[in-house]
Structures are given as structure tokens and as C-alpha cells.
Design an enzyme around this catalytic site. Sequence first.
Site, PDB file in Angstrom:
ATOM      1  N   THR A   1      40.228  40.526  46.930  1.00 59.59           N
ATOM      2  CA  THR A   1      39.641  39.809  45.742  1.00 59.59           C
ATOM      3  C   THR A   1      40.642  39.545  44.885  1.00 59.59           C
ATOM      4  O   THR A   1      41.349  40.481  44.531  1.00 59.59           O
ATOM      5  CB  THR A   1      38.465  40.621  45.381  1.00 59.59           C
ATOM      6  OG1 THR A   1      37.379  40.636  46.316  1.00 59.59           O
ATOM      7  CG2 THR A   1      37.904  40.044  44.125  1.00 59.59           C
TER       8      THR A   1
ATOM      9  N   LYS B   1      42.686  29.386  40.091  1.00 62.49           N
ATOM     10  CA  LYS B   1      41.498  28.772  40.730  1.00 62.49           C
ATOM     11  C   LYS B   1      41.149  27.684  39.516  1.00 62.49           C
ATOM     12  O   LYS B   1      41.758  28.086  38.389  1.00 62.49           O
ATOM     13  CB  LYS B   1      40.341  29.615  40.840  1.00 62.49           C
ATOM     14  CG  LYS B   1      39.828  30.563  39.944  1.00 62.49           C
ATOM     15  CD  LYS B   1      38.910  31.440  40.352  1.00 62.49           C
ATOM     16  CE  LYS B   1      38.431  32.489  39.257  1.00 62.49           C
ATOM     17  NZ  LYS B   1      38.410  34.023  39.492  1.00 62.49           N
TER      18      LYS B   1
ATOM     19  N   ASP C   1      37.245  30.774  30.727  1.00 62.28           N
ATOM     20  CA  ASP C   1      38.355  30.159  30.826  1.00 62.28           C
ATOM     21  C   ASP C   1      38.798  28.978  31.786  1.00 62.28           C
ATOM     22  O   ASP C   1      39.822  28.606  32.060  1.00 62.28           O
ATOM     23  CB  ASP C   1      39.636  31.236  31.373  1.00 62.28           C
ATOM     24  CG  ASP C   1      39.310  31.968  32.687  1.00 62.28           C
ATOM     25  OD1 ASP C   1      38.026  31.857  32.720  1.00 62.28           O
ATOM     26  OD2 ASP C   1      40.244  32.391  33.233  1.00 62.28           O
TER      27      ASP C   1
ATOM     28  N   SER D   1      37.675  35.891  30.551  1.00 58.89           N
ATOM     29  CA  SER D   1      36.910  34.632  31.548  1.00 58.89           C
ATOM     30  C   SER D   1      35.548  34.689  31.347  1.00 58.89           C
ATOM     31  O   SER D   1      35.052  34.526  30.358  1.00 58.89           O
ATOM     32  CB  SER D   1      37.507  35.325  33.104  1.00 58.89           C
ATOM     33  OG  SER D   1      36.962  34.564  33.973  1.00 58.89           O
ATOM     34  N   HIS D   2      34.949  35.068  32.478  1.00 63.40           N
ATOM     35  CA  HIS D   2      33.491  35.089  32.450  1.00 63.40           C
ATOM     36  C   HIS D   2      32.803  36.320  31.678  1.00 63.40           C
ATOM     37  O   HIS D   2      31.359  36.209  31.510  1.00 63.40           O
ATOM     38  CB  HIS D   2      32.753  35.285  33.964  1.00 63.40           C
ATOM     39  CG  HIS D   2      33.257  36.578  34.559  1.00 63.40           C
ATOM     40  ND1 HIS D   2      34.491  36.536  35.071  1.00 63.40           N
ATOM     41  CD2 HIS D   2      32.454  37.654  34.917  1.00 63.40           C
ATOM     42  CE1 HIS D   2      34.789  37.853  35.627  1.00 63.40           C
ATOM     43  NE2 HIS D   2      33.185  38.439  35.515  1.00 63.40           N
TER      44      HIS D   2
ATOM     45  N   ASP E   1      33.250  28.572  33.797  1.00 61.36           N
ATOM     46  CA  ASP E   1      33.038  29.670  32.919  1.00 61.36           C
ATOM     47  C   ASP E   1      34.272  29.755  31.609  1.00 61.36           C
ATOM     48  O   ASP E   1      34.588  28.712  31.373  1.00 61.36           O
ATOM     49  CB  ASP E   1      33.499  30.943  34.128  1.00 61.36           C
ATOM     50  CG  ASP E   1      35.242  30.849  34.224  1.00 61.36           C
ATOM     51  OD1 ASP E   1      35.707  29.773  34.380  1.00 61.36           O
ATOM     52  OD2 ASP E   1      35.587  32.115  34.649  1.00 61.36           O
TER      53      ASP E   1
ATOM     54  N   ARG F   1      41.522  43.637  30.647  1.00 59.36           N
ATOM     55  CA  ARG F   1      40.152  43.403  30.043  1.00 59.36           C
ATOM     56  C   ARG F   1      39.413  44.419  29.203  1.00 59.36           C
ATOM     57  O   ARG F   1      39.435  45.457  29.772  1.00 59.36           O
ATOM     58  CB  ARG F   1      39.196  42.670  30.792  1.00 59.36           C
ATOM     59  CG  ARG F   1      39.774  41.299  31.367  1.00 59.36           C
ATOM     60  CD  ARG F   1      38.524  40.615  32.021  1.00 59.36           C
ATOM     61  NE  ARG F   1      39.305  39.426  32.669  1.00 59.36           N
ATOM     62  CZ  ARG F   1      38.732  38.866  33.546  1.00 59.36           C
ATOM     63  NH1 ARG F   1      37.533  39.015  33.959  1.00 59.36           N
ATOM     64  NH2 ARG F   1      39.358  37.900  34.104  1.00 59.36           N
TER      65      ARG F   1
ATOM     66  N   ASP G   1      38.355  28.484  35.099  1.00 58.06           N
ATOM     67  CA  ASP G   1      38.576  28.459  36.446  1.00 58.06           C
ATOM     68  C   ASP G   1      37.594  28.620  37.411  1.00 58.06           C
ATOM     69  O   ASP G   1      37.804  28.704  38.728  1.00 58.06           O
ATOM     70  CB  ASP G   1      39.841  29.579  36.721  1.00 58.06           C
ATOM     71  CG  ASP G   1      39.384  31.083  36.073  1.00 58.06           C
ATOM     72  OD1 ASP G   1      38.276  31.061  35.926  1.00 58.06           O
ATOM     73  OD2 ASP G   1      39.955  31.997  36.426  1.00 58.06           O
ATOM     74  N   ARG G   2      36.346  28.823  36.929  1.00 60.75           N
ATOM     75  CA  ARG G   2      35.101  28.918  38.023  1.00 60.75           C
ATOM     76  C   ARG G   2      34.276  27.939  38.069  1.00 60.75           C
ATOM     77  O   ARG G   2      34.447  26.857  37.078  1.00 60.75           O
ATOM     78  CB  ARG G   2      34.174  30.227  37.682  1.00 60.75           C
ATOM     79  CG  ARG G   2      34.905  31.530  37.705  1.00 60.75           C
ATOM     80  CD  ARG G   2      33.914  32.563  37.404  1.00 60.75           C
ATOM     81  NE  ARG G   2      34.576  33.798  37.588  1.00 60.75           N
ATOM     82  CZ  ARG G   2      34.138  34.868  37.875  1.00 60.75           C
ATOM     83  NH1 ARG G   2      32.788  34.908  38.234  1.00 60.75           N
ATOM     84  NH2 ARG G   2      34.717  36.004  38.181  1.00 60.75           N
TER      85      ARG G   2
HETATM   86  C1  VG1 Z   1      35.890  38.881  39.699  1.00 63.45           C
HETATM   87  C2  VG1 Z   1      35.658  38.205  41.065  1.00 63.45           C
HETATM   88  C3  VG1 Z   1      36.659  37.813  41.579  1.00 63.45           C
HETATM   89  C4  VG1 Z   1      37.508  36.934  40.556  1.00 63.45           C
HETATM   90  C5  VG1 Z   1      37.766  37.727  39.420  1.00 63.45           C
HETATM   91  C6  VG1 Z   1      38.361  37.048  38.282  1.00 63.45           C
HETATM   92  O1  VG1 Z   1      36.418  40.272  40.353  1.00 63.45           O
HETATM   93  O2  VG1 Z   1      34.543  38.972  41.822  1.00 63.45           O
HETATM   94  O3  VG1 Z   1      36.642  37.159  42.866  1.00 63.45           O
HETATM   95  O4  VG1 Z   1      38.899  36.663  40.969  1.00 63.45           O
HETATM   96  O5  VG1 Z   1      36.668  38.185  38.864  1.00 63.45           O
HETATM   97  O6  VG1 Z   1      37.610  35.930  37.988  1.00 63.45           O
HETATM   98  P1  VG1 Z   1      35.666  41.591  40.243  1.00 63.45           P
HETATM   99  O7  VG1 Z   1      36.923  42.647  40.244  1.00 63.45           O
HETATM  100  O8  VG1 Z   1      34.852  41.780  39.103  1.00 63.45           O
HETATM  101  O9  VG1 Z   1      34.804  41.569  41.287  1.00 63.45           O
HETATM  102  V1  VG1 Z   1      37.621  35.337  36.360  1.00 63.45           V
HETATM  103  O10 VG1 Z   1      37.150  33.758  36.529  1.00 63.45           O
HETATM  104  O11 VG1 Z   1      36.807  36.502  35.609  1.00 63.45           O
HETATM  105  O12 VG1 Z   1      39.415  35.420  35.819  1.00 63.45           O
HETATM  106 CO    CO Z   2      37.701  32.973  34.681  1.00 66.67          CO
END
Ligand code: VG1
Ligand code: CO
Length: 550
Positions: A351, A383, A286, A113-114, A284, A22, A288-289
Site C-alpha cells: 500500500t 495518483k 489534495d 490528504s483525506h 479528496d 501527518r 489525488d483520489r
Molecule cells: C491510505 C490508503 C493508501 C493510500 C494512502 C495515501 O493509507 O489505504 O492506499 O496510498 O492512504 O492516500 P493507509 O496507510 O491509511 O491505509 V492519500 O490520498 O491520503 O495521500
Molecule cells: Co490524497
Amino acid sequence: MKIIVTPTQPYSDQKPGTSGLRKKVKIFQLAHYLENFVQSLFDTLIVPSDAVLVVGGDGRYHNRQAIQTIISMAAANGFARVLIGQGGILSTPAASHVIRKYKTFGGMVLSASHNQGGIHGDFGIKYNIGNGGPAPEKITDEVFAKSKVIAEYKISDLPQVDIDTIGETQFAGLAAGQTFTVQVIDAVQDYADLMQSLFDFKAIKQLLATGFEMKFDAMHAVTGPYAKEIFVNRLGAASESLMNCEPSEDFGGGHPDPNLTYAEDLVKIMFAGENALDFGAASDGDGDRNMILGQNFFVTPSDSLAVLAANATLVPAYAGGIAGVARSMPTSGAVDRVAAKLNVPSFETPTGWKFFGNLMDAGKVTLCGEESFGTSSSHVREKDGLWAVLFWLNVIAVKQMSVEAILKAHWLEYGRNVYSRHDYESIPTEAANSVIAHIKAQFASLPDQVFGNYTVKLCDDFSYHDPIDGSVSNNQGIRVLFTDGSRIVFRLSGTGTEGATLRIYLEAYEPDSSKHHLDAQVALAEMIQIALQISQLVEKTGRVAPTVIT
Ligand code: VG1
Ligand code: CO
């Protein structure tokens, strides 16, 4: 088709994080940046001659250009066929399903993602293997190593491909008599069919037809078209039940992260006192949340996982029971209590969803979850936001109870793992590292120290030993465990693109039901102070409050 071998210079920063690579869009727009990463990936994989690659993304800015590049490079690197979601769209769980359903070689999901989108926002790329799940560290480590020494990449002279019309386009392949096919598929249908096969759509339809009011917020992101097909077309929900379901390249300028801070429009609707609806949910960027809300009530993701596990047999797909559960280390132990009662195993992983894949492939677990609004099962290897929403609706339809009543009954039976996460976003990397170093320096002195009502039992940096393939992942987050079972976890995010994000996870077990109604911030007030004291966070970062509390 001709292969064009293009000389390139390596970049030093292409290390995939918690979920793929990313970066800011402008980094991905640097000359050969995407190409270098994709070639490093293709060079890591052994691509058989009939290999099919799935490609899709969350529709954010740069999605379309990136897809054209990937198609052209896939052709030059020996793939026989590329499956693309119409318009370049595939939610992360839908991509996982398509990889599995069509037994493809793997897939690329283009998403951050988010993280925010748009020209000034973030872009990302993630590779999923043939089981539909994120590539394990063995692969991503090798991709990173190759990206540091790459000297050339292979691209073809294919013209721009139409990715908006369902159907196939064939091109002459690399060798005489071979073809390379680009197949555009409906992005929604396979996934919607899968959901319909798992849940009791009849019961949910009836629930929605009998005055139960819900609102789903797609946050201008990828789940919009999926939500329309599933909730409106298949479940008969009123179109007013959906909000922000037109995807846009910059997610309407917002932050497509379904939590109490960023999904504020939905939160207002769901916390409108007597006028609040029965059920609210959001997903979110993509897809998955998921965030689950009841009438004036927020469900902590860790609790959500526990409730789903406890009620799994009410859902047709899990009527025969679940094999086991898994949760990421920072996720609360609520689901462990359910597993113990069901007499099934529970696993604690680092994680990131990639650590669940082996357990699911081996049949050890059915449900998995993370505190970061991620829940899913072995129906895919990612997810799955809408899956969690449908699971809740299915449970509510069967139990005929409100979200709050379901939670209160759950806590009465199992006790409550009071939980909260405090995020400090975009702090200077050096300051964040110094906080972590400061805590680590106390590893020897913390055990047995007393902080008010709490005594430290032990502290460590979490290591995971994968029980299936024996691989070891170190440095997965600092745990400070207290004698009464409470914990504080400190971790640096692996998905941010600006400075560092420090996450503090707080958990305390409360068996006393007279205290279950307390706000988590109130119930955890003492733990929060201990976390600040141990970490010296305010002193070292100058931050006096978290950016986001969930
Ligand atoms: C975060 C979350 C983690 C999740 C990841 C991807 O990672 O804490 O639980 O699997 O995002 O989610 P980090 O390393 O920033 O804590 V998604 O929906 O952004 O693909
Ligand atoms: Co996501």
C-alpha cells in the site's frame, strides 16, 4: 541573506507513514516541530548548488505559515530557487507534474490528504524526489533517524515572501554574487495543459454538450480551481456541474475523502432514482483520489482500475497500448485479469504510491491503482483524481455507454471480483495491535481450516521485493488466502493521527453473471463473518460495526 543556526531538541514521533508525516495541526505548531523535520530531510538529501525545490499544498489550515518556514529554510540550506504554486496551492498530482516538467530537484507537498483540516484537524508534509514521486523508504527511514538526534537547524533571515502574485522575487544568496529566487507559478495551468494533451477533449466536450449530465464534487478542497479550469473553461461544462469547488482551510468542516460515507451530498444526487445524473465524481483534500459514480451506481476503485486498463486504447495518450499494470496488495485482482488478457505484466506492491515509482521509471507499467480510490498512470508519479475522472469521461464519450453498462459488460467478459473494505477508525492502539497479534498467532493453524464454503489455503504477512532496486519491505499486511481465490486482508493504517485504524479488505471472485447484480455486502456476507471470527475484532475492540464501508 544571513543563516541563523537555531538549537533544537529532537521529537521522537517524526516517522513518515504511508504518505508523509501527518499529525494534528497543534503538533505541527509545537516549537521547531516542522523545522526539525525539514532540516532532517535536507540533511538526508545531497542538495546541488543549482537545486530547485517545488513547494505547494492543498490549502488547508497552516499551509501558508509552513510554506514561509520552508522557503526560509530552503534558502539557508543551499537551494537556488523555490517554485511555489500561487497562493501556496498545488494539488499532489500537479506538484508531481511541476517537478517533472521543470526537471527540479524535488518538491514538498503540504497536505494530510483525506484527513480533516482546520485548526483542530490534521496537517502533513511529504517529500517527492526528482521523478515526481513520493520519496522511497530508504529516504524516509533516514529522515526519521536524523529527526531523533537533531540538535540544530538552519533558517535564513528572509522576510515574509509574497506567494500570491505570479512572478519572481530575488534575494541575495548565501555567498557573494549568488541569488536565491522565489518563483510563484500558476498552480493550475501546467496541469490543465497536461490533461488536455492526454485526453480527447473534443470528444468529451461534445459529450457534455449533448445532454450528458455530470457533477464533480471538489469537497471544498484543492481540486476546485483545477476543475473550474478544466471542466468549465476548457470543456464547456455548465458551472452547475461543479459543487464545493471553493477551497477552504477546513474543507467546509467536512472530511475531504471521496467515498460513499463522506461524499454524502454527491451520493444523494447520484442515487436519486430517476432524477440521478449520468455521471458523478469527487476528489479528496489534495486531489489525488477519485470516486466514480454512475446513475444510481457506485464503481469500486479496484474495478475502476480494471475498466481503465481494459479501455486504455480508447484514450489518445494510451492508444498504443499499455506496458503493464500495478496494484497495491489489498486492491482486488480485477486488473490482473485484464492484464492477462492483454498479455502485459501485472505487479503487486505494498500500500502507498511510493512503491509504483520504480516500476514506472523502468517502463514496466503504465497504469497503477489502489483500492483506496487512487488511480493514475506514468504521466505523473502520483495518483491523480481528475485524471481518472477525465479518463472515464473519455471512455464514455467513445463507447456511448452508461457507467453501469460499461461495468456490467466488463464483468460479463472478465467475471466480477466482488470487493469491499471495512474500516474501524480511531480504535485504541493496544486493541488494534492485539487483533493483529491474535491473527498472526493462528498462522500455523489456519491453513486447511474450513469456514462454511471456504477453506484457508495459506496466510502470511505480505513482503515486497522490489524487482527494480532489490529493496525489501516487510510487514505490509496480513493475507488470509482461500482455496477458491477469495481473500481477506488485515492492515493497520499508516495515515491516521488518532489511535489506530484497522482495515479489513474482502474479496471473492464471482464468474456467474446471474449474481453480478448483488450488493457487495450481501455477496460478501459470509467472508465478513469469517473475518470477524478469525480476528475476534468485536471481542477485542468492543466495536460492533465498521466506521466506514467502501
Ligand atoms: C491510505 C490508503 C493508501 C493510500 C494512502 C495515501 O493509507 O489505504 O492506499 O496510498 O492512504 O492516500 P493507509 O496507510 O491509511 O491505509 V492519500 O490520498 O491520503 O495521500
Ligand atoms: Co490524497
